[in-house]
Scaffold this active site. Structure first.
Site, PDB file in Angstrom:
ATOM      1  N   ASN A   1       1.988   4.612 -12.189  1.00 57.78           N
ATOM      2  CA  ASN A   1       0.674   4.372 -12.797  1.00 57.78           C
ATOM      3  C   ASN A   1      -0.434   4.232 -11.749  1.00 57.78           C
ATOM      4  O   ASN A   1      -1.599   4.496 -12.043  1.00 57.78           O
ATOM      5  CB  ASN A   1       0.776   3.099 -13.666  1.00 57.78           C
ATOM      6  CG  ASN A   1      -0.573   2.589 -14.105  1.00 57.78           C
ATOM      7  OD1 ASN A   1      -1.268   3.231 -14.892  1.00 57.78           O
ATOM      8  ND2 ASN A   1      -0.967   1.422 -13.585  1.00 57.78           N
TER       9      ASN A   1
ATOM     10  N   LYS B   1      -3.751  15.478 -10.874  1.00 52.27           N
ATOM     11  CA  LYS B   1      -3.081  15.189 -12.157  1.00 52.27           C
ATOM     12  C   LYS B   1      -2.409  16.443 -12.725  1.00 52.27           C
ATOM     13  O   LYS B   1      -1.374  16.351 -13.390  1.00 52.27           O
ATOM     14  CB  LYS B   1      -4.094  14.607 -13.148  1.00 52.27           C
ATOM     15  CG  LYS B   1      -4.618  13.231 -12.737  1.00 52.27           C
ATOM     16  CD  LYS B   1      -3.506  12.179 -12.671  1.00 52.27           C
ATOM     17  CE  LYS B   1      -4.043  10.793 -12.409  1.00 52.27           C
ATOM     18  NZ  LYS B   1      -3.015   9.754 -12.414  1.00 52.27           N
TER      19      LYS B   1
ATOM     20  N   ASP C   1       0.878  -1.161   0.000  1.00 53.99           N
ATOM     21  CA  ASP C   1       0.000   0.000   0.000  1.00 53.99           C
ATOM     22  C   ASP C   1       0.919   1.215   0.000  1.00 53.99           C
ATOM     23  O   ASP C   1       1.629   1.475   0.982  1.00 53.99           O
ATOM     24  CB  ASP C   1      -0.904  -0.008   1.240  1.00 53.99           C
ATOM     25  CG  ASP C   1      -1.883   1.163   1.214  1.00 53.99           C
ATOM     26  OD1 ASP C   1      -1.633   2.145   0.478  1.00 53.99           O
ATOM     27  OD2 ASP C   1      -2.897   1.095   1.932  1.00 53.99           O
TER      28      ASP C   1
ATOM     29  N   TYR D   1      -9.413  15.226  -8.280  1.00 54.07           N
ATOM     30  CA  TYR D   1      -8.655  14.343  -9.186  1.00 54.07           C
ATOM     31  C   TYR D   1      -7.870  15.200 -10.192  1.00 54.07           C
ATOM     32  O   TYR D   1      -6.668  14.974 -10.412  1.00 54.07           O
ATOM     33  CB  TYR D   1      -9.635  13.411  -9.904  1.00 54.07           C
ATOM     34  CG  TYR D   1      -8.996  12.458 -10.888  1.00 54.07           C
ATOM     35  CD1 TYR D   1      -8.263  11.361 -10.458  1.00 54.07           C
ATOM     36  CD2 TYR D   1      -9.135  12.656 -12.269  1.00 54.07           C
ATOM     37  CE1 TYR D   1      -7.683  10.480 -11.365  1.00 54.07           C
ATOM     38  CE2 TYR D   1      -8.564  11.778 -13.181  1.00 54.07           C
ATOM     39  CZ  TYR D   1      -7.835  10.692 -12.730  1.00 54.07           C
ATOM     40  OH  TYR D   1      -7.263   9.822 -13.622  1.00 54.07           O
ATOM     41  N   GLY D   2      -8.546  16.193 -10.788  1.00 52.70           N
ATOM     42  CA  GLY D   2      -7.892  17.070 -11.775  1.00 52.70           C
ATOM     43  C   GLY D   2      -6.718  17.807 -11.146  1.00 52.70           C
ATOM     44  O   GLY D   2      -5.659  17.937 -11.760  1.00 52.70           O
ATOM     45  N   ALA D   3      -6.913  18.265  -9.892  1.00 52.46           N
ATOM     46  CA  ALA D   3      -5.818  18.980  -9.208  1.00 52.46           C
ATOM     47  C   ALA D   3      -4.619  18.047  -9.016  1.00 52.46           C
ATOM     48  O   ALA D   3      -3.464  18.444  -9.203  1.00 52.46           O
ATOM     49  CB  ALA D   3      -6.297  19.509  -7.863  1.00 52.46           C
TER      50      ALA D   3
HETATM   51  N1  LIG Z   1      -9.357   4.736 -16.316  1.00 49.81           N
HETATM   52  C1  LIG Z   1      -9.357   5.979 -16.757  1.00 49.81           C
HETATM   53  O1  LIG Z   1     -10.383   6.479 -17.276  1.00 49.81           O
HETATM   54  C2  LIG Z   1      -8.112   6.814 -16.689  1.00 49.81           C
HETATM   55  C3  LIG Z   1      -8.025   7.963 -17.500  1.00 49.81           C
HETATM   56  C4  LIG Z   1      -6.889   8.751 -17.413  1.00 49.81           C
HETATM   57  C5  LIG Z   1      -5.861   8.407 -16.553  1.00 49.81           C
HETATM   58  N2  LIG Z   1      -5.970   7.287 -15.785  1.00 49.81           N
HETATM   59  C6  LIG Z   1      -4.872   6.984 -14.853  1.00 49.81           C
HETATM   60  O2  LIG Z   1      -4.308   5.727 -15.172  1.00 49.81           O
HETATM   61  C7  LIG Z   1      -3.754   5.124 -13.993  1.00 49.81           C
HETATM   62  C8  LIG Z   1      -4.240   3.692 -13.871  1.00 49.81           C
HETATM   63  O3  LIG Z   1      -5.647   3.714 -13.754  1.00 49.81           O
HETATM   64  P1  LIG Z   1      -6.596   2.464 -14.094  1.00 49.81           P
HETATM   65  O4  LIG Z   1      -7.665   2.980 -14.956  1.00 49.81           O
HETATM   66  O5  LIG Z   1      -5.791   1.301 -14.505  1.00 49.81           O
HETATM   67  O6  LIG Z   1      -7.221   2.244 -12.636  1.00 49.81           O
HETATM   68  P2  LIG Z   1      -7.520   0.897 -11.820  1.00 49.81           P
HETATM   69  O7  LIG Z   1      -7.908  -0.195 -12.734  1.00 49.81           O
HETATM   70  O8  LIG Z   1      -8.472   1.290 -10.740  1.00 49.81           O
HETATM   71  O9  LIG Z   1      -6.101   0.558 -11.167  1.00 49.81           O
HETATM   72  C9  LIG Z   1      -5.532   1.392 -10.184  1.00 49.81           C
HETATM   73  C10 LIG Z   1      -4.265   0.740  -9.670  1.00 49.81           C
HETATM   74  O10 LIG Z   1      -3.688   1.590  -8.670  1.00 49.81           O
HETATM   75  C11 LIG Z   1      -3.385   0.778  -7.527  1.00 49.81           C
HETATM   76  N3  LIG Z   1      -3.461   1.568  -6.307  1.00 49.81           N
HETATM   77  C12 LIG Z   1      -4.412   2.452  -5.926  1.00 49.81           C
HETATM   78  N4  LIG Z   1      -4.145   2.927  -4.704  1.00 49.81           N
HETATM   79  C13 LIG Z   1      -3.008   2.332  -4.294  1.00 49.81           C
HETATM   80  C14 LIG Z   1      -2.236   2.403  -3.117  1.00 49.81           C
HETATM   81  N5  LIG Z   1      -2.573   3.169  -2.076  1.00 49.81           N
HETATM   82  N6  LIG Z   1      -1.125   1.644  -3.039  1.00 49.81           N
HETATM   83  C15 LIG Z   1      -0.778   0.842  -4.058  1.00 49.81           C
HETATM   84  N7  LIG Z   1      -1.462   0.721  -5.210  1.00 49.81           N
HETATM   85  C16 LIG Z   1      -2.574   1.459  -5.313  1.00 49.81           C
HETATM   86  C17 LIG Z   1      -4.463  -0.297  -7.531  1.00 49.81           C
HETATM   87  O11 LIG Z   1      -4.039  -1.383  -6.736  1.00 49.81           O
HETATM   88  P3  LIG Z   1      -5.097  -2.482  -6.164  1.00 49.81           P
HETATM   89  O12 LIG Z   1      -5.992  -2.871  -7.297  1.00 49.81           O
HETATM   90  O13 LIG Z   1      -4.238  -3.624  -5.773  1.00 49.81           O
HETATM   91  O14 LIG Z   1      -5.821  -1.828  -5.082  1.00 49.81           O
HETATM   92  C18 LIG Z   1      -4.514  -0.632  -9.011  1.00 49.81           C
HETATM   93  O15 LIG Z   1      -3.458  -1.488  -9.344  1.00 49.81           O
HETATM   94  C19 LIG Z   1      -4.187   6.019 -12.819  1.00 49.81           C
HETATM   95  O16 LIG Z   1      -3.119   6.859 -12.464  1.00 49.81           O
HETATM   96  C20 LIG Z   1      -5.329   6.835 -13.405  1.00 49.81           C
HETATM   97  O17 LIG Z   1      -5.485   8.080 -12.770  1.00 49.81           O
HETATM   98  C21 LIG Z   1      -7.059   6.462 -15.850  1.00 49.81           C
END
Ligand SMILES: NC(=O)c1ccc[n+]([C@@H]2O[C@H](COP(=O)([O-])OP(=O)(O)OC[C@H]3O[C@@H](n4cnc5c(N)ncnc54)[C@H](OP(=O)(O)O)[C@@H]3O)[C@@H](O)[C@H]2O)c1
Length: 281
Positions: free
Chosen positions: A93, A162, A66, A158-160
């Site tokens: 990521n 990023k 975590d 969230y926007g802030a």
């Molecule tokens: N999906 C979208 O629409 C979108 C658009 C633009 C940018 N992004 C960015 O892309 C990145 C990946 O997003 P995603 O869509 O793949 O989201 P996701 O499927 O929800 O995956 C998020 C990942 O972050 C990990 N995580 C969250 N909090 C954590 C913590 N405290 N410690 C360790 N790991 C943690 C989660 O781990 P666990 O699953 O093990 O909890 C998971 O592996 C993010 O930075 C997100 O902001 C996403």
């Protein structure tokens, strides 16, 4: 993970958020290119399943942590420092999101989003810098978001986070400009992963926003890594145009988004009912 005698084109990569949607796709793209991965996330079982599904599973390492827990982050750093081949690339990521109007966002949710999306990537980058600088191909890739460049109602925190990540990346790219470490930034638009709740998916449909596949994001990320020079990429059309218009004529974007407020408010309230507080999903 055996990394002592790696070939020059094989990189040791710490991928945070590997258990998530984009992380999963990225892990497959990077492993297919022969890189060795440290797969980080909170969900150990999901990480082990992912690892076993990768080509040459024995070459990769599962490192559950975590990232909000300083002790667990320290353990992760110890593992990175003990690797015989070091760490060449850090991909920040891991991230959390919350679709909510500001009045429906408590301190804990604000803190969790800002810490996970901004403070943790900055701290991890700082703590791994010495290792990255030892590599001939050292690189950091920060995964941002289009919402870091177009302030969108319902995503102010969230926007802030990023937007801050972009500012950090830009400054660091310049700070390390005379070193070997490259600093990249990738801003996807909506992506089809479980980060987005039903209400967010509904909002995107209602507003006509397209969602990309995690594989497309992974391809763009790999292209940055293989591109040589430090670079930033914004994904999707017309989002790339909106980002430029927003930078030059923000009042135009203000009026376009204000007109959409009734729809945004309806979906934000639906989301608040389904996910009253804390990070989503
Ligand atoms: N999906 C979208 O629409 C979108 C658009 C633009 C940018 N992004 C960015 O892309 C990145 C990946 O997003 P995603 O869509 O793949 O989201 P996701 O499927 O929800 O995956 C998020 C990942 O972050 C990990 N995580 C969250 N909090 C954590 C913590 N405290 N410690 C360790 N790991 C943690 C989660 O781990 P666990 O699953 O093990 O909890 C998971 O592996 C993010 O930075 C997100 O902001 C996403």
């Amino acid at each position: 993970m055996r990394a002592a005698n790696k070939a020059s084109n094989e990189l040791n990569i710490l991928l945070t958020g590997a258990s998530g949607g984009i992380g999963h796709a990225l892990a497959h793209s990077l492993a297919a290119r022969g890189h060795r991965l440290l797969l980080q996330g909170r969900n150990k079982m999901a990480l082990e399943q992912l690892c076993n599904s990768l080509p040459d599973a024995h070459r990769h390492l599962v490192v559950p942590a975590d990232l909000l827990d300083p002790q667990q982050r320290l353990e992760l750093l110890r593992t990175c420092r003990s690797l015989p081949g070091g760490v060449d690339v850090l991909i920040n990521n891991a991230g959390v999101a919350r679709f909510a109007l500001l009045g429906d966002t408590d301190d804990a949710a604000m803190r969790s989003i800002l810490e996970t999306n901004l403070l943790v990537p900055m701290a991890l980058t700082r703590d791994l810098l010495a290792l990255l600088q030892q590599s001939k191909q050292g690189a950091v890739i920060n995964i941002g978001s289009a919402f870091g460049h177009i302030g969108h109602p319902g995503f102010s925190i969230y926007g802030a986070s990023k937007s801050g990540l972009h500012g950090f990346t830009e400054a660091l790219r310049r700070e390390l400009g005379d070193s070997r470490v490259r600093v990249h930034y990738l801003a996807p638009r909506a992506v089809d992963t479980s980060l987005n709740t039903d209400a967010v998916v509904g909002l995107n449909r209602a507003l006509g926003n397209h969602a990309d596949s995690p594989q497309l994001v992974a391809e763009q990320c790999v292209a940055l890594l293989e591109g040589g020079r430090s670079a930033r990429r914004f994904m999707g059309w017309p989002e790339r145009l909106f980002i430029k218009v927003n930078a030059l004529l923000p009042s135009l974007v203000d009026s376009a988004l204000v007109k959409k407020m009734p729809v945004i408010r309806r979906f934000a309230e639906q989301n608040h009912l389904q996910h009253p507080q804390g990070e989503t999903p």
